[in-house]
Write a protein that holds these residues in place. Structure first.
Motif, PDB file in Angstrom:
ATOM      1  N   ALA A  49      -2.013 -14.478 -15.302  1.00 55.11           N
ATOM      2  CA  ALA A  49      -1.181 -15.504 -14.664  1.00 55.11           C
ATOM      3  C   ALA A  49      -0.451 -14.911 -13.466  1.00 55.11           C
ATOM      4  N   SER A  50       0.070 -13.688 -13.604  1.00 51.91           N
ATOM      5  CA  SER A  50       0.778 -13.053 -12.492  1.00 51.91           C
ATOM      6  C   SER A  50      -0.139 -12.843 -11.297  1.00 51.91           C
ATOM      7  N   VAL A  51      -1.351 -12.372 -11.563  1.00 53.53           N
ATOM      8  CA  VAL A  51      -2.233 -12.059 -10.433  1.00 53.53           C
ATOM      9  C   VAL A  51      -2.665 -13.338  -9.726  1.00 53.53           C
ATOM     10  N   GLY A 110       5.324 -13.980  -8.777  1.00 47.74           N
ATOM     11  CA  GLY A 110       4.482 -13.284  -9.752  1.00 47.74           C
ATOM     12  C   GLY A 110       5.195 -13.116 -11.082  1.00 47.74           C
ATOM     13  N   ALA A 149       0.780  -7.791 -10.216  1.00 43.97           N
ATOM     14  CA  ALA A 149       0.615  -8.210 -11.604  1.00 43.97           C
ATOM     15  C   ALA A 149       0.762  -7.028 -12.566  1.00 43.97           C
ATOM     16  N   ILE A 195      -0.896 -16.210  -9.559  1.00 42.71           N
ATOM     17  CA  ILE A 195       0.252 -16.708  -8.792  1.00 42.71           C
ATOM     18  C   ILE A 195       0.484 -15.852  -7.542  1.00 42.71           C
TER      19      ILE A 195
END
Lengths: 146, 281
Positions: free
Chosen positions: A133-135, B109, B199, A137
């Motif tokens: 999800a972080s990558v 993020g 990330a 976004i």
């Protein structure tokens, strides 16, 4: 932990970092010495600062912020700090962390074997989704803001 | 653990120091390897050997270390990681313009951590977990989250059992898992190395180290950027993680639980039985 103990233990970690830098990256001990001294000194200052400042922040935040502030070009010792630390490979300090972390979690093997398979599946989903999800976004925001 | 003096500390802990030192030497002599696994790449480096050897020597397997020493090693991890984090701060200082220009991506993020709840909680409920699921999926469940869940739900709560389970699994396998996951996601070719680096800052220094080191093998020309951004992401998570967990992730998890549990939760009693995970901690 008392300050004296911190200083002593950071000394031990310093020996570990110099060893890693020597065996893993062929950096002579003399080249590592100043960099390790800088890293451990800043870590020690961070301990002192975290004891003084009443903010409830994880201790490592102080390490990170102090390291950054002291190495910035506007810092009077910025060049010196960056240059000395430049001799320490990024992952050199982490081998010692791994060894100690391994020892520290040694007693959780039996607890792990008692866990239900469902919670293990959930753990894999939790770890994967955090990263993925972080990558996604971060990539989308980078595309928008360019 | 409190010691009367440094002498007492050394007397109790010298075996840990010497062993850790020998593990470091052995791990570095083994060196780095790259193994292709499907589309991804498992990059093996000394950090992993250290964890594996340390666990093998522990009281549950070979038994070289007693439970007492295992407990004593825990605070030493924090000392060991301090110089590493300082070094990342220093690298970040040299890359500050890049970090500032990627500020929005870094900040947003962080929201990735909240998606964990949205994705993982329904799956946990579907598998039949009850309140454990709230603890287990509210975050990546590192030390600060243990403290948070203990203070919100109490030491005997189902929520804490979920958190503890994740904490144990993350400690044993999380580091290696994140190293592999980072290279696997990178192999899709969909993401810029900067996004992958952001990330990597999941809020646990050792996991961030594994992910960024793997990424630096894949993108050597971006290595410094990857370390700086991973460090910045990790720092942000460290600063905001606890508050995001308390004020956003937990309320969100409870809301989703109320909404979905009656619909997809299994009727039978909780699958993570109390006696199975009744820790002495």
């Amino acid at each position: 932990m008392k300050l004296k103990e911190w200083a002593f233990l950071l000394g031990i970690m310093a020996i570990g970092i110099i060893t890693t830098n020597l065996i893993g990256f062929n950096t002579p001990i003399s080249d590592s010495l100043m960099g390790v001294l800088i890293l451990c000194s800043i870590a020690f200052i961070a301990v002192c600062v975290s004891k003084i400042i009443p903010l409830k922040l994880p201790f490592i935040i102080y390490c990170s912020v102090l390291g950054m502030l002291l190495a910035l070009p506007i810092s009077p010792i910025g060049d010196f700090v960056s240059e000395a630390a430049g001799n320490i490979e990024f992952r050199a300090p982490i081998t010692m962390v791994g060894a100690l972390a391994g020892i520290a979690i040694g007693a959780s093997v039996r607890e792990f074997t008692k866990l239900n398979w469902r919670i293990i599946v959930v753990a894999l989903v939790v770890m994967s989704s955090t990263f993925i999800a972080s990558v996604i976004i971060a990539q989308v925001v980078m595309n928008i803001t360019n | 653990m409190e010691y009367k003096s440094i002498f007492h500390r050394v007397k109790k802990e010298y075996k840990i120091y010497i062993s850790a030192f020998l593990i470091v030497i052995l791990s570095e002599l083994i060196g780095e390897f790259e193994i292709d696994v499907g589309p991804g790449m498992l990059i093996l480096f000394p950090l992993f050997y250290g964890i594996i050897i340390g666990v093998l020597l522990g009281p549950d397997l070979i038994g070289f270390f007693k439970s007492e020493e295992v407990k004593a090693a825990s605070p030493l991890v924090l000392v060991a990681i301090a110089p590493f984090i300082v070094n990342i701060g220093i690298i970040a200082a040299q890359d500050l313009p890049l970090i500032v220009s990627l500020g929005p991506a870094l900040l947003f993020g962080e929201l990735g951590n909240l998606f964990t709840v949205i994705i993982a909680l329904p799956i946990a409920l579907f598998l039949g977990l009850k309140r454990e699921a709230v603890g287990a999926t509210h975050s990546i469940n590192r030390e600060t989250n243990l403290a948070l869940i203990t203070s919100v739900y109490g030491p005997d709560s189902a929520e804490l059992r979920g958190t503890l389970a994740l904490y144990i699994i993350g400690g044993l396998f999380g580091t290696i898992f994140f190293g592999f996951l980072a290279s696997l996601v990178a192999s899709t070719g969909l993401f810029h190395p900067h996004a992958l680096a952001i990330a990597s800052g999941v809020g646990a220094g050792i996991m961030m180290a594994a992910a960024t080191t793997s990424l630096s093998h894949i993108y050597p020309t971006y290595a410094d950027d990857i370390f700086a951004l991973g460090g910045a992401g990790d720092m942000l998570t460290g600063m905001t993680g606890l508050y995001a967990a308390l004020f956003i992730a937990l309320p969100l998890a409870n809301k989703i639980y109320q909404l979905l549990e009656p619909k997809i939760g299994r009727k039978k009693k909780s699958t993570v039985k109390k006696e199975e995970t009744d820790y002495e901690a």
